[in-house]
Write an enzyme that holds these catalytic residues in place. Structure first.
Site, PDB file in Angstrom:
ATOM      1  N   ASP A   1       0.802  -1.488   0.341  1.00 36.80           N
ATOM      2  CA  ASP A   1      -0.047  -0.064  -0.041  1.00 36.80           C
ATOM      3  C   ASP A   1       0.751   1.598   0.045  1.00 36.80           C
ATOM      4  O   ASP A   1       1.574   1.373   0.631  1.00 36.80           O
ATOM      5  CB  ASP A   1      -1.009  -0.091   1.603  1.00 36.80           C
ATOM      6  CG  ASP A   1      -1.785   1.047   1.551  1.00 36.80           C
ATOM      7  OD1 ASP A   1      -2.317   1.439   0.633  1.00 36.80           O
ATOM      8  OD2 ASP A   1      -1.717   2.076   2.248  1.00 36.80           O
TER       9      ASP A   1
ATOM     10  N   ASP B   1      -1.577  -0.477   6.056  1.00 39.54           N
ATOM     11  CA  ASP B   1      -1.892  -0.075   8.010  1.00 39.54           C
ATOM     12  C   ASP B   1      -2.937   0.910   8.007  1.00 39.54           C
ATOM     13  O   ASP B   1      -3.527   1.100   9.142  1.00 39.54           O
ATOM     14  CB  ASP B   1      -0.646   1.443   7.879  1.00 39.54           C
ATOM     15  CG  ASP B   1      -0.720   2.690   7.212  1.00 39.54           C
ATOM     16  OD1 ASP B   1      -1.616   2.470   6.303  1.00 39.54           O
ATOM     17  OD2 ASP B   1       0.018   4.030   7.345  1.00 39.54           O
TER      18      ASP B   1
ATOM     19  N   THR C   1       0.441   4.447   0.889  1.00 39.89           N
ATOM     20  CA  THR C   1       0.281   5.419   2.308  1.00 39.89           C
ATOM     21  C   THR C   1       1.255   5.020   2.805  1.00 39.89           C
ATOM     22  O   THR C   1      -0.003   3.641   3.427  1.00 39.89           O
ATOM     23  CB  THR C   1      -1.279   6.282   1.967  1.00 39.89           C
ATOM     24  OG1 THR C   1      -1.620   6.409   0.719  1.00 39.89           O
ATOM     25  CG2 THR C   1      -1.040   7.142   3.164  1.00 39.89           C
TER      26      THR C   1
END
Length: 802
Positions: free
Chosen positions: A318, A558, A320
């Site tokens: 991912d 996250d 970000t």
């Protein structure tokens, strides 16, 4: 919702806005908490990061093979000198080492688990504070925000556009909107909005606790290494039992020898069949791996995950929080359609104030544009990764009302809008762009984004992690494919990937164009590496598509939008600063939030698997030749050539000590499947050649020696051959050579030579070479065996490649 009132201003009646009257429940009082603690109504389910001390001791001591060896050891105390009981002391030492290393690993895991433990916000006496999950009591009021996990069962007391994902419990991917009075179950998590709930079930009564008792945390990840060793041990047991019975009958009944000597030689034939050190070294290698990673602030929540990540051939990232740091900065504000910039700044400040739990983008806006005190939020729509925007309705303090949306431009704007061209140019520079738009619709309307009028573009700059490029380069060097899967604009994601020198960054795929068919999706995924505008459900589908093509997939993330994919991936990796939900489902948590730790985890897993494969070959070669020697002895009706002390010496020098060092050595070889086949393809020919060479020497010695002391001379010659052939097996397994591996092999050879030349060691181990003919014959036979080993190993490598 804000209350409106009509206020008489001396003529004209204007609408003014009064602040809402909010009756926030204060939660339990301290006295009520103490009363519930006294009654035992606490959330007392221990969140264990590792096995208990009792379980560790039991697992290392009470094993099938320890029981067999223990019985044989007791027998040897009564029938033979102490040197024939050395194998028992070796087992005690091995078991002690295993217990100590696992306890060290447990201490590391438990310490890291406390750091990474979720701490829900609980309201007591009107004050909200973070508490450990074990401190929650029945009736506590627990606050919720985006990414928070529901830690106990309860009933919603407050809800502000609260959306909860219950997919981990029900399998339904769509978030459920919760109103006050609605039930919530532990194990679910918040994807949008906020609120609070009252705990109605705590401890073992909670739903998640019942699930946890049914499936232990450490059994969730499949370990090919451990299951392979279990399979090997099962077959070894089947071979060992009939062979040992035949040996016992042969030595005690058929041969009318001295009873004690027959028992000693029988035990000497049974003990080496047991690969007892293999299980120990596997546990030690895993335990030391956990300790090493713990020092790097990496919490391994499921031990076999170390092995699993080493087998991974695709890592889904991912963007970000993984490739970029959590924070952002507003670099530019571009008013659109003649909007007043000062007015737009007020809108952005009010939007920032409207969300009590802002994400990274909104936090950057809050930092750049302070709230305008005269604006009041009357309704809000929290950001959702599924819809890609948030919103709020305001009373502006001058009698005007307005409703605003903030989110992805390519979602809020119509296709072909000229503003999109400017946005694409910004995205190509790796910048993140949000669109502020005014809407005439109600926020709860499904058409709220239709006909929204653009007011401004907010340009954000993301902070790249300084270690991201090196980490991506590592995976490329290790032939591990990386796939960037992000919910952000595809062009922007591609620009970030380009800055990190990732191959294929120029060919970014917009996930909205991906085919729904799994097979077709898998083909697109194999051909490309960067994907933008990926929805949470698509992330999950992409993981499944990759797995359908035989890939072992790791997923990092996250945010709450990563949870479903993390759960379905072979290995889930979460950042320590990530949401509670992601940390709960991940097998590995990077507590230091450093993506650069991931190569260390991969390297540790490769070290464990590669080295255990090496040493397993040593142990199982010994098992094969021990079983074959016993069969040959039974069929030939001769005395078993070895006493336990001989095989203890051989095992220590050719397997035990070398295996310990080889199991802990650096090893960057990529993990390969089919552990059992890869080990047995070398162990079987190695064991067969060792047994044939040794028994040939033994039979020649029986014809060469006669009279008193003949059996001891025959044993010494056979031991010499077996040692030399076993050393050649070790020399092959130790390749490719380094200075310390050559030193290790030379030291073991020197130790055996010392036994042969030092008189008291000769007596202690009953090893004395008689004459010159038979010892040199033993060396010659061993040399032929070594040559056959080289031929066999090279043939096997070509015929049965790994």
């Amino acid at each position: 919702m804000t209350q409106r009132a009509k206020i008489d201003t001396g003529g004209d009646e204007t609408e003014a806005v009064e602040p809402p009257v909010v009756h926030r429940p204060a939660g339990l009082t301290s006295a009520e908490v103490a009363e519930r603690v006294a009654r035992g109504e606490v959330n007392d389910v221990p969140v264990r990061s590792s096995r208990s001390t009792t379980d560790i001791v039991r697992a290392n001591v009470f094993t099938r093979f320890n029981a067999i060896i223990g019985v044989l050891w007791v027998i040897m105390f009564f029938v033979a000198p102490i040197q024939d009981s050395l194998f028992g002391f070796v087992i005690i030492a091995n078991t002690g080492i295993g217990i100590i290393q696992e306890l060290r690993a447990k201490k590391t895991l438990d310490g890291l688990a406390v750091i990474g433990e979720a701490k829900p916000t609980v309201r007591r006496d009107g004050v909200a504070a973070e508490l450990s999950t074990s401190e929650i009591v029945l009736g506590d009021l627990i606050e919720l925000g985006p990414g928070d996990k529901v830690v106990v069962d309860g009933v919603v007391a407050e809800a502000d556009s609260l959306e909860i994902d219950e997919s981990l419990l029900t399998g339904e991917a769509d978030p459920v909107v919760k109103q006050p009075g609605a039930p919530v179950m532990s194990g679910s998590f918040v994807v949008a909005g906020g609120g609070a709930f009252t705990a109605t079930k705590v401890g073992r009564e909670a739903y998640a606790a019942q699930l946890a008792e049914e499936a232990s945390r450490f059994t969730l990840v499949h370990s090919e290494l451990r299951s392979g060793i279990s399979t090997i041990l099962k077959y070894v047991t089947w071979m060992m039992v009939p062979t040992a019975l035949g040996l016992i009958i042969s030595q005690l009944v058929v041969k009318d020898n001295d009873l004690k000597d027959s028992i000693a030689r029988t035990v000497g034939g049974i003990v080496p069949m047991i690969p007892e050190g293999l299980v120990l070294l596997t546990s030690v290698a895993f335990a030391i791996g956990v300790i090493r990673l713990g020092r790097k602030q990496c919490l391994v929540q499921e031990l076999p995950a170390i092995e699993g990540l080493a087998r991974v051939d695709v890592v889904c990232l991912d963007k970000t929080g993984t490739l970029t740091e959590g924070g952002m900065d507003v670099t530019e504000l571009r008013p659109l359609n003649g909007s007043d910039e000062a007015y737009v700044r007020k809108v952005l400040g009010a939007l920032g104030e409207s969300d009590p739990r802002p994400n990274a983008s909104l936090q950057a806006i809050i930092d750049a544009y302070p709230d305008s005190v005269d604006w009041r939020c009357t309704e809000s729509l929290p950001f959702s990764s599924a819809r890609k925007y948030s919103g709020a309705a305001f009373s502006e303090g001058n009698g005007e009302d307005s409703t605003w949306l903030l989110g992805a431009p390519d979602v809020l704007l119509r296709a072909g809008d000229p503003t999109l061209a400017d946005i694409d140019h910004l995205n190509e520079q790796g910048l993140r762009v949000l669109l502020l738009a005014r809407t005439a619709q109600e926020l709860d309307s499904p058409e709220v984004a239709t006909d929204a009028r653009p007011a401004a573009l907010v340009v954000l700059e993301q902070r790249l992690r300084p270690d991201a490029a090196d980490t991506l380069a590592y995976f490329a060097d290790q032939n591990v494919a990386t796939k960037i899967i992000s919910g952000d604009n595809a062009v922007s994601v591609g620009a970030v990937a380009g800055k990190l020198d990732m191959p294929g960054a120029a060919n970014t795929v917009d996930a909205r164009t991906l085919p729904a068919d799994r097979e077709e999706m898998a083909k697109v995924l194999d051909a490309n590496g960067v994907f933008g505008r990926v929805s949470p459900q698509q992330k999950r589908d992409m993981v499944a598509a990759l797995q359908s093509h035989g890939h072992t997939v790791a997923m990092t993330g996250d945010g709450v939008n990563d949870v479903l994919a993390l759960k379905d991936a072979d290995i889930g990796v979460s950042m320590g600063s990530g949401s509670e939900a992601t940390r709960a489902v991940a097998q590995i948590v990077l507590l230091n939030n450093s993506f650069a730790t991931l190569p260390l985890v991969v390297a540790e897993g490769r070290r464990v698997i590669g080295n255990i494969t090496r040493v397993a070959t040593l142990f199982l070669t010994k098992t094969v030749y021990s079983v074959l020697l016993a069969v040959l002895v039974v069929c030939s009706q001769v005395e078993y050539p070895f006493l336990p002390r001989h095989l203890t010496l051989l095992s220590t020098l050719t397997i035990g000590v070398p295996a310990f060092f080889l199991a802990l050595a650096p090893n960057k070889e990529r993990a390969k499947p089919n552990f059992v086949r890869r080990v047995m393809r070398y162990a079987i020919p190695g064991g067969v050649i060792a047994a044939a060479a040794t028994f040939t020497t033994y039979l020649l010695a029986r014809h060469h020696y006669s009279g008193e002391g003949a059996l001891e001379a025959e044993t010494s010659a056979a031991t010499l051959t077996l040692f030399l052939v076993s050393m050649w097996v070790l020399a092959i397994i130790a390749r490719p050579y380094t200075w310390w591996r050559l030193t290790l092999v030379a030291t073991m050879a020197g130790a055996f030579l010392l036994v042969l030349v030092v008189p008291w060691l000769q007596d202690f181990f009953a090893l004395k070479l008689v004459g010159t003919t038979m010892p040199w014959a033993a060396v010659a036979i061993a040399a032929i065996g070594a040559a056959l080993l080289e031929v066999a190993y090279r043939w096997v490598s070509r015929r049965f490649p790994a």
